[in-house]
Scaffold this active site. Structure first.
Site, mmCIF file in Angstrom:
data_model
loop_
_atom_site.group_PDB
_atom_site.id
_atom_site.type_symbol
_atom_site.label_atom_id
_atom_site.label_comp_id
_atom_site.label_asym_id
_atom_site.label_seq_id
_atom_site.Cartn_x
_atom_site.Cartn_y
_atom_site.Cartn_z
ATOM 1 N N GLU A 322 0.844 -1.204 0.000
ATOM 2 C CA GLU A 322 0.000 0.000 0.000
ATOM 3 C C GLU A 322 0.881 1.256 0.000
ATOM 4 O O GLU A 322 0.483 2.295 -0.503
ATOM 5 C CB GLU A 322 -0.943 0.016 1.223
ATOM 6 C CG GLU A 322 -2.163 0.897 0.998
ATOM 7 C CD GLU A 322 -3.245 0.730 2.066
ATOM 8 O OE1 GLU A 322 -4.410 0.560 1.707
ATOM 9 O OE2 GLU A 322 -2.911 0.779 3.266
ATOM 10 N N HIS A 351 7.072 -27.353 2.033
ATOM 11 C CA HIS A 351 6.233 -28.440 1.523
ATOM 12 C C HIS A 351 5.075 -27.888 0.719
ATOM 13 O O HIS A 351 4.061 -28.563 0.524
ATOM 14 C CB HIS A 351 5.747 -29.288 2.693
ATOM 15 C CG HIS A 351 6.903 -29.841 3.466
ATOM 16 N ND1 HIS A 351 7.563 -30.990 3.122
ATOM 17 C CD2 HIS A 351 7.581 -29.320 4.521
ATOM 18 C CE1 HIS A 351 8.565 -31.201 3.961
ATOM 19 N NE2 HIS A 351 8.603 -30.185 4.819
ATOM 20 N N LYS A 455 -13.335 1.569 -3.835
ATOM 21 C CA LYS A 455 -14.432 1.906 -2.912
ATOM 22 C C LYS A 455 -15.573 2.580 -3.683
ATOM 23 O O LYS A 455 -16.746 2.266 -3.481
ATOM 24 C CB LYS A 455 -13.934 2.869 -1.821
ATOM 25 C CG LYS A 455 -13.060 2.211 -0.774
ATOM 26 C CD LYS A 455 -12.749 3.219 0.320
ATOM 27 C CE LYS A 455 -11.677 2.708 1.253
ATOM 28 N NZ LYS A 455 -11.166 3.726 2.166
HETATM 29 O O1 LIG Z 1 -8.864 2.961 9.558
HETATM 30 P P1 LIG Z 1 -9.776 3.112 8.426
HETATM 31 O O2 LIG Z 1 -10.004 4.548 8.050
HETATM 32 O O3 LIG Z 1 -11.072 2.401 8.656
HETATM 33 O O4 LIG Z 1 -9.092 2.471 7.166
HETATM 34 C C1 LIG Z 1 -8.750 1.120 7.128
HETATM 35 C C2 LIG Z 1 -7.794 0.835 6.015
HETATM 36 O O5 LIG Z 1 -8.356 1.214 4.797
HETATM 37 C C3 LIG Z 1 -7.386 1.868 3.993
HETATM 38 O O6 LIG Z 1 -7.619 3.212 4.046
HETATM 39 C C4 LIG Z 1 -7.454 1.462 2.607
HETATM 40 O O7 LIG Z 1 -8.774 1.572 2.189
HETATM 41 C C5 LIG Z 1 -6.071 1.530 4.670
HETATM 42 O O8 LIG Z 1 -5.071 2.389 4.333
HETATM 43 C C6 LIG Z 1 -6.493 1.583 6.082
HETATM 44 O O9 LIG Z 1 -5.564 0.999 6.930
#
Ligand SMILES: O=P(O)(O)OC[C@H]1O[C@](O)(CO)[C@@H](O)[C@@H]1O
Length: 529
Positions: A322, A351, A455
């Site tokens: 990421e 294995h 998203k």
């Molecule tokens: O803590 P949040 O805002 O729920 O995000 C959770 C995760 O989602 C992300 O933003 C990626 O969508 C990550 O970087 C982050 O750790």
């Protein structure tokens, strides 16, 4: 290279940190002195970038944020007295809260004490706590920890079924920096619903770890949850393990959070040294750059030879991918950077996929993690002079050698034992290595613009699902996919509507498919009455 030359190379490049008892071996990466010399100017910049970052520069320009996870373990480094105080106060409140929960000073309604922790979060708000719980969690913790880290209904049901009898003594931690992550919100709603069905008060058993002013924080405050702890905007999700995100669950399990922080602090000091050969994180970044030609051309396979470190590869996967997996560099050029990370544990993987590592496509380098201490207490001998631990050791050395003989490169990290101090140090080591590597290839390691696209697309699918259900409800007869798509106002989204129909049909919700679903053009979709 003959054995004597290889041994010399090993000694020349061996890094050892006395305080941490930590060794790093990069001798099995094939760089030469000319490459190292060429890299020196880039490292000079990387060291300068890191010093600026630690001093409070806007190291995450896209989000206009400072990057301050190093301050969490050495508050004196924080760029303002207010930030320093905030870090210290948060640490104190975590310790006080956890200690009161452990000893029964804070308890659930009608019960003597909390016995379980249910942590709801995803990505950086889950992976660190999961890794640390597995690495350091005691056999009989004062509170047993459970995780919901997805919006999979069956996964949630499984956890809730395990907690069924203990729901009234379960402390729920909802962790989300943004406070708006759908998976986490869903997990919370599911758990809350179960609480209500059992006549339990969710707010009286819930804690939020979230960003200031987030939706989650507002909810927790307005409903009077047990406590809230901050996630600051200068700490990214994937570097949040040593903030409240990781420290609160660890403290509840009676893991020494001061030791984790101490190990990280010691490693931070070691990786602040602006000299490539004396800086283990810089050596790792150098090796990564060499392996993948500065373009991530080789994947990193993480092989910890210790069961308790199983989740380290998954934790590193997020931290590295990421952070480094970016389309554009800091100047806006298309670069498609990244390093793919996967792994599980040795010698188990021997294995499974190590066959391909040894003989198949040479698209990777390995990071071996060796733990010197086998176990507490004595070991029996499996064969004369050889314990289980000797076997594990032998498999590591043997695999490393076999790979090298077949021109497969590796890095080996050796720690004395798995404890809070060394785990803190390993987290800090890789946070810094990622930061250095990002400077070497000129990218922003601290944002994640690519995640947003997925998203948004997911939200679009749910909107389309609603349009499909509405269109069907208004139709007096079953519709073909094409007609349904037109009625839903999405004539070019027939494939997605087909997927939506299959999913709703399988769950007997809203619609039914008539005909053979293997022949999409022949089916009709009817509203469920
Ligand atoms: O803590 P949040 O805002 O729920 O995000 C959770 C995760 O989602 C992300 O933003 C990626 O969508 C990550 O970087 C982050 O750790």
């Amino acid at each position: 290279m003959d054995a004597a030359a290889l041994w010399q190379r090993y000694k020349d490049w061996l890094y050892y940190h006395e305080g941490l008892g930590f060794y790093l071996d990069v001798s099995r990466m094939g760089f030469d002195d000319a490459f190292v010399a060429d890299m020196q100017p880039r490292f000079a910049k990387a060291f300068a970038d890191m010093a600026a970052l630690e001093a409070g520069a806007i190291a995450n320009p896209d989000e206009n944020r400072m990057v301050g996870h190093y301050w969490l373990r050495d508050a004196d480094l924080a760029p303002t007295p207010e930030l320093k105080q905030d870090i210290l106060d948060t640490l104190t409140s975590i310790e006080q809260f956890a200690s009161q929960v452990r000893t029964g000073g804070i308890y659930p309604p009608g019960q003597e004490r909390f016995t379980e922790v249910l942590s709801i979060g995803i990505g950086g708000s889950a992976l660190g706590p999961q890794f640390v719980a597995q690495a350091l969690g005691p056999d009989f913790p004062p509170l047993a920890i459970h995780f919901i880290d997805n919006t999979d209904p069956e996964g949630i049901d499984r956890i809730l079924a395990r907690l069924e009898d203990k729901l009234s003594t379960t402390l729920v931690i909802v962790t989300s920096k943004s406070g708006g992550t759908a998976e986490t919100r869903n997990g919370m709603v599911e758990v809350r619903t179960r609480f209500e069905q059992r006549g339990l008060s969710f707010p009286k058993q819930a804690v939020a770890i979230t960003g200031r002013g987030s939706k989650l924080e507002n909810q927790a405050l307005s409903e009077g949850w047990l406590a809230t702890f901050p996630m600051r905007d200068w700490v990214g999700g994937r570097t949040s393990e040593l903030s409240a995100v990781g420290l609160l669950p660890a403290a509840l399990q009676n893991i020494s959070i001061r030791s984790i922080l101490g190990g990280a602090r010691e490693m931070d000091a070691a990786t602040r040294v602006p000299d490539l050969r004396r800086n283990p994180a810089a050596l790792i970044a150098l090796a990564w750059y060499y392996a993948g030609n500065g373009k991530g051309e080789k994947d990193m396979v993480v092989l910890p030879y210790k069961d308790s470190l199983l989740l380290f590869s998954r934790y590193l996967q997020q931290l590295v991918m990421e952070s480094l997996g970016k389309e554009k560099d800091l100047d806006g050029n298309l670069v498609y950077q990244g390093i793919a990370v996967y792994g599980n544990k040795g010698s188990t993987d021997q294995h499974a996929y190590v066959q391909q590592l040894r003989e198949g496509v040479a698209s990777f380098f390995v990071t071996f993690i060796e733990v010197l201490k086998d176990r507490s207490g004595d070991s029996v001998e499996m064969e004369p002079g050889a314990t289980s631990g000797d076997f594990l050791f032998g498999f590591l050395q043997g695999t490393r050698k076999a790979l090298y003989e077949n021109q497969r490169q590796s890095i080996t990290l050796t720690i004395p034992e798995v404890n809070a101090h060394t785990v803190g140090a390993m987290i800090a080591l890789y946070e810094r290595a990622v930061g250095f590597y990002a400077s070497l290839v000129n990218i922003n390691a601290y944002h994640q613009p690519g995640v947003e696209a997925g998203k948004l697309a997911a939200a679009g699918v749910l909107d389309l699902q609603q349009a499909v259900v509405n269109a069907l409800a208004q139709s007096s007869e079953p519709l073909t996919l094409r007609d349904l798509a037109a009625a839903a106002g999405a004539p070019d989204q027939v494939e997605t509507i087909y997927a939506i129909a299959r999913h709703l049909h399988a769950n007997q919700r809203s619609l039914a498919i008539q005909g053979n679903p293997g022949h999409p053009d022949a089916i009709k979709i009817a509203a469920l009455k």
